[in-house]
Structure formats: structure tokens, C-alpha cells
Design an enzyme around this catalytic site. Structure first.
Site, PDB file in Angstrom:
ATOM      1  CG  ASP A   5     -20.832  -6.252  39.275  1.00  0.00           C
ATOM      2  OD1 ASP A   5     -20.754  -5.583  39.605  1.00  0.00           O
ATOM      3  OD2 ASP A   5     -21.291  -6.635  38.142  1.00  0.00           O
ATOM      4  CE1 TYR A  37     -23.627  -9.108  32.829  1.00  0.00           C
ATOM      5  CE2 TYR A  37     -23.600  -7.144  34.953  1.00  0.00           C
ATOM      6  CZ  TYR A  37     -23.397  -8.356  34.496  1.00  0.00           C
ATOM      7  OH  TYR A  37     -21.868  -8.977  34.734  1.00  0.00           O
ATOM      8  CE  LYS A  63     -18.776  -6.489  35.948  1.00  0.00           C
ATOM      9  NZ  LYS A  63     -20.584  -6.425  36.012  1.00  0.00           N
ATOM     10  CG  HIS A 116     -17.636  -8.099  30.987  1.00  0.00           C
ATOM     11  ND1 HIS A 116     -19.165  -7.669  30.658  1.00  0.00           N
ATOM     12  CD2 HIS A 116     -17.563  -9.307  32.161  1.00  0.00           C
ATOM     13  CE1 HIS A 116     -19.898  -8.504  31.698  1.00  0.00           C
ATOM     14  NE2 HIS A 116     -19.430  -9.108  32.116  1.00  0.00           N
TER      15      HIS A 116
END
Ligand code: A2P
Length: 276
Positions: free
Chosen positions: A48, A53, A78, A111
């Protein structure tokens, strides 16, 4: 096959492995590459990540360098929370594909319903707009399942009332003590699968004495109780760690928490960040 490699079936028939390796806060470069490689080497079948990120590139490289074929690994990424218009959403999706160096994404999520810098902001129109991008690439086969993250029942109503495809997943912060019953009930009624991020309460649950007591009873770690608890709730859990021994431990879940202990864990309430 180990418990954590087994799958649940989403509403569209796609199979999702029960445990996903979370990569939030794992920095791009050697750290993310090493963590994801360790997770894959140790049997994790589900990774994931998110554009936000900043580590998709390393995740993609670890996948490429692994011994597994694309079809063997389930990859989630996301759409950044602040992206709320159609063209920017398309751009972001294509950027993720490019960063990961993949032809398709297994699960693509919005997200959050609002930008992180403006939580709670009304972005109803924007969420509909960007969800249509998810639908477009889902229909083109570039995404195998679509969904959202951090969406409340209200946010979900907006999508269901105004879009074509009911989200297949809602990824939420869910762990022992965190009451998500309203969202979970809503999702159950609409056949939206729940994924739990921060299964260890961002690490705060690890020092909880009551959970520790249960862990001793089963001769496992507190972390394992927290993760196994979520599996027994029937959701996907997304533990993360940079340490190999923990990555291995977090996937050792072939034990069963007895009904009475599940009930006891249910009595632990409140946000663990305020327990200190
Ligand atoms: P580290 O990456 O240094 O191993 P959450 O998934 O709820 O956000 O919690 C993640 C935090 O918990 C990270 O700080 C991670 O640290 C730590 N962690 C993950 N697995 C374990 C484990 N089995 N035992 C102790 N700490 C863990």
C-alpha cells in the site's frame, strides 16, 4: 497458504490479500526499497503506497526486482487529497503509474475527502469530478478496483448519489480503541470493503497494558494481537515497519483470539494518542 496471504473478495470480484504492507512515512530511496523488498521476500502479497508518500518509485523498483510476477502482487496507490479537479487527477494517476512503472494499479483510492491542510472542507463537487477519473481508468482496465480513503458516510453518499460505480473500498484509520462503527456499518450496508490503516494506533497501542495482557495469554506480541484483532473483524490490515523482524512478526497471524478476548479488546475505548 498463511492466513495473511489469503484474500477477501471485493464487490466486483477482485481478490485482495488480507494483510497489506503499509509504506506511509517510509522515505523514498534505499529505506523504502529495502522495506518493501523485505516484505515481499517474507511473503507479503499486497503493498500500500500513495503519491503523497513520495516513495512510489522505490516501491516500483522493489516490485520489479522481486521474484514475483506482476499478477502475484496487489498494489494500492492513492490520488493526493488536495487534487480535486479532473485534469489534475488524470495527471496524478498517470504520474503514479509512471513512478511505479506499472501497467495497471490493483486498487486506486481518493486519499481523503478534503486537503490535509483544510480537513473538513466541503469538496463535494471536486470529489465527484475526480472520482470520474477513477471510473474512467477502471473501465479502461488500468485500475482493477476503485475506492476512497478517510470518507465518512456523508462523503460516501455524495459519491454514490452522483457517480456510476459504488466505491469498492474505504480505507480508514481503524485499530483497537478507535470507534469506527458508524462508517463500518454504512460500508457494510453498501458492500464497501474496509481497510484499516495504522493498525497499531501509530505505535501507541504497543504500550497498552491491557492489550499486553492478552498478548501474553497467546504467547504473541502486542502488535500481533492488534493486527489479528482486525483480521477477526473481517477487514484488511496495513501494518508497516522498517525492521525485518517486525515485518516477519506482523505477518505471523495463524492463531485465533477467543471470542471472550475479542469482547475484552472491544471494551478498550478512546484515542490511544491521549492515553499518555
Ligand atoms: P518501525 O518502523 O521502526 O518498526 P502503525 O502501523 O499503527 O502506524 O504503527 C507503525 C509504528 O509501529 C512504526 O513506528 C513501527 O516502527 C512500529 N511497529 C511496527 N510493527 C511493530 C512491531 N511488531 N513491534 C513494535 N513496533 C512495531
Amino acid at each position: 497458504m498463511k492466513e495473511y496471504q489469503k484474500t477477501y473478495k471485493l464487490s466486483n470480484g477482485v481478490h485482495i490479500p488480507k494483510i497489506g504492507f503499509g509504506t506511509w512515512q517510509i522515505p523514498n530511496g534505499p529505506v523504502a526499497y529495502k522495506s518493501v523488498s523485505m516484505a515481499l521476500k517474507n511473503g507479503y502479497k499486497h503493498i500500500d503506497t500513495a503519491l503523497a508518500y513520495g516513495n512510489e518509485e522505490s516501491v516500483g523498483k522493489a516490485l520489479k526486482d522481486s521474484e514475483f510476477s506482476r499478477e502475484e502482487i496487489f498494489v494500492t496507490t492513492k490520488l493526493p487529497a488536495e487534487v480535486k479537479d479532473y485534469l489534475a487527477a488524470e495527471e496524478a494517476f498517470l504520474e503514479s503509474l509512471n513512478n511505479l512503472d506499472l501497467d495497471y494499479i490493483d486498487l486506486y483510492l481518493i486519499h481523503a475527502p478534503w486537503p490535509w491542510s483544510d480537513m473538513g472542507k466541503d469538496c463535494k463537487a471536486g470529489n465527484i469530478e475526480v472520482y470520474k477519473v477513477l471510473e474512467k481508468y477502471y473501465k479502461l482496465g488500468k485500475i482493477k478496483a476503485i475506492g476512497v480513503s478517510n470518507f465518512s458516510p456523508n462523503d460516501l453518499d455524495n459519491i454514490i448519489d452522483n457517480c456510476e460505480i459504488v466505491p469498492q473500498v474505504n480505507q480508514i484509520g481503524y485499530f483497537i480503541g478507535m470507534d469506527q462503527s458508524e462508517t463500518i456499518e454504512y460500508c457494510k450496508n453498501h458492500n464497501i470493503f474496509i481497510e484499516a490503516y495504522s493498525p497499531l494506533g501509530i505505535g501507541y497501542l504497543l504500550s497498552n497494558k491491557e492489550i499486553e495482557k492478552v498478548a501474553k495469554k497467546y504467547d504473541v506480541s502486542t502488535a500481533q494481537i492488534c493486527i489479528r484483532y482486525l483480521l477477526q473483524k473481517g477487514v484488511v490490515a496495513l501494518p508497516k515497519s522498517n525492521h525485518e523482524e517486525r515485518i516477519i512478526q506482523n505477518a505471523q497471524l495463524d492463531f485465533e483470539i477467543k471470542h471472550e478476548d475479542m469482547n475484552f479488546l472491544d471494551t478498550i475505548k478512546g484515542d490511544p494518542r491521549r492515553w499518555d
